[in-house]
Scaffold this active site. Structure first.
Site, mmCIF file in Angstrom:
data_model
loop_
_atom_site.group_PDB
_atom_site.id
_atom_site.type_symbol
_atom_site.label_atom_id
_atom_site.label_comp_id
_atom_site.label_asym_id
_atom_site.label_seq_id
_atom_site.Cartn_x
_atom_site.Cartn_y
_atom_site.Cartn_z
ATOM 1 N N SER A 16 0.680 -1.265 -0.025
ATOM 2 C CA SER A 16 0.146 -0.008 -0.065
ATOM 3 C C SER A 16 0.764 1.226 -0.175
ATOM 4 C CB SER A 16 -0.807 -0.043 1.126
ATOM 5 O OG SER A 16 -2.101 0.941 0.954
ATOM 6 N N HIS A 70 -7.516 -5.613 -0.278
ATOM 7 C CA HIS A 70 -6.521 -4.971 -0.349
ATOM 8 C C HIS A 70 -5.264 -5.320 0.685
ATOM 9 C CE1 HIS A 70 -3.529 -1.585 -0.686
ATOM 10 N NE2 HIS A 70 -3.812 -1.117 0.465
ATOM 11 N N ASP A 119 -8.888 -5.002 -6.312
ATOM 12 C CA ASP A 119 -8.168 -3.889 -5.255
ATOM 13 C C ASP A 119 -8.235 -2.505 -5.975
ATOM 14 O OD1 ASP A 119 -6.980 -2.414 -3.079
ATOM 15 O OD2 ASP A 119 -4.994 -3.518 -3.332
#
Length: 408
Positions: free
Chosen positions: A250, A362, A305
């Site tokens: 991320s 995610h 995602d």
């Protein structure tokens, strides 16, 4: 002005809620992991040896991604463990006096974070600092809400001779966790492109660049910390075959790409990014300069995602026209940097993954599960895929069944 204040308040409120949930989740993990955590899968260790440059992406992983080469799969999962360690070592609890720092010293971090047999030694803690100017009302809020600097990850180097022989070189790893503090959330939404030099390009997202380059009163910037430690390690191990591998999830994936850009410009060494669920980072010129300098990016992407689809827009094939021109002038035209390994939660052999929500898609655990399961685009799931490597997902699923308490 009123709109800006309201938007800032809304983002801060959302970030506060998310941070509180992360802290709650961390406490749940600590409390019940010993009784509910499923067994970890046994992964086959494959010798890389003289082929290490191929697996570090020298030729952009040509012929290794579809079908996914077993040795590359093993290496991706191994680097994922370093990211897991960065998450595990982070103090998520806003009520803790050590909030947003590492729970462990350099010497014990990997051992206490589930990776005692890594063959690596942590050599430096890393920190990221936000440059966001907060509104005055934040002064009345808890101090953790305005935490400017936080522990973001670490640098480690391979020291075990058996592991060095298996890898074919000495490896420097830089590992980053994902977004965890309120100000990191605010930096995430600063998505306008900013120039890295006076010529107007390359350009990167201003929020990510802020976290990478901002200094605190008593802390160097993340860029300076990395540069100093990589320079030191390259000097210590001068003359040896050596690689730099940056890995993150991320926000950590975005910072990893910026880190690789800085390392190749400063030292000119082959630097590889293993990116899990990373957002877009910069424009096309940025990607070209990164690769020209010796940077290679392997982006592991889950089709479901949404984080991998933001920020900005990508214009394919050099299309021209007034729309393209207008978007370029707004500073919102990004590029997909590096080579992509595309996975899909819908192909998972696990029902709980296929039925997952936006947040689940995610999760780092989901990414590692999908890497472990993936075979090729024609045959997405390999018959021997281990279905038990979703430690955190299983943990929370079982906890919800017992308590009926939402944790996400």
């Amino acid at each position: 002005m009123r709109l800006a204040i309201n938007l800032s308040h809304h983002v801060m409120t959302t970030a506060t809620t998310t941070t509180t949930r992360l802290a709650h989740r961390h406490r749940l993990v600590t409390a019940i992991s010993t009784t509910l955590a499923p067994p970890k899968p046994t992964q086959r260790v494959i010798r890389i040896g003289k082929q290490w440059r191929e697996y570090q992406g020298l030729h952009n992983w040509e012929g290794l991604l579809d079908p996914l080469d077993d040795a590359l799969r093993s290496e991706i999962l191994r680097y994922g463990k370093f990211v897991e360690a960065a998450y595990t070592a982070f103090d998520f609890d806003p009520d803790s006096p050590t909030y947003a720092t590492s729970l462990h010293s350099r010497h014990s971090l990997l051992a206490n974070s589930g990776f005692p047999d890594s063959g690596y030694r942590v050599t430096r803690h890393l920190h990221a600092t936000s440059s966001v100017d907060l509104p005055a009302w934040v002064d009345r809020a808890p101090t953790w809400l305005s935490k400017q600097s936080s522990w973001i990850g670490f640098v480690a180097v391979s020291t075990d001779e058996t592991e060095i022989a298996r890898l074919g070189r000495r490896d420097i790893v830089i590992a980053y966790r994902g977004t965890s503090t309120c100000l990191e959330w605010l930096e995430n939404v600063r998505t306008g492109l900013t120039c890295l030099d006076h010529h107007g390009s390359p350009m990167v997202a201003s929020g990510f660049w802020s976290l990478y380059t901002t200094r605190a009163r008593e802390l160097a910037s993340l860029r300076e910390e990395v540069r100093e430690e990589v320079r030191r390690l390259l000097s210590v191990y001068k003359g040896e075959p050596i690689s730099v591998t940056v890995t993150g999830h991320s926000l950590g994936a975005a910072l990893g790409v910026l880190t690789a850009y800085g390392v190749v410009r400063e030292f000119g060494v082959l630097t590889t990014v293993v990116s899990f669920g990373g957002p877009r980072v910069g424009n096309e010129r940025f990607g070209r300069e990164l690769e020209r300098g010796g940077g290679r990016v392997l982006r592991i992407v889950n089709t479901q995602d949404v984080i991998t689809k933001v920020p900005g827009f990508v214009i394919e094939g050099g299309r021209e026209g007034w729309v393209t021109k207008w978007l370029s002038e707004t500073g919102w035209v990004y590029a997909e940097v590096g080579r992509e390994l595309r996975l899909n939660s819908s192909d998972s052999p696990r029902k709980d993954v296929r039925a997952g929500n936006v947040a689940t898609c995610h999760e780092l655990g989901v990414y590692l599960h999908l890497v472990n399961s993936f075979m090729s685009s024609r045959c997405p799931i390999r018959a021997t895929a281990d279905q038990t490597n979703l430690d955190f997902l299983n943990l929370f699923a079982r906890y919800r069944q017992r308590t009926r308490t939402p944790v996400a």
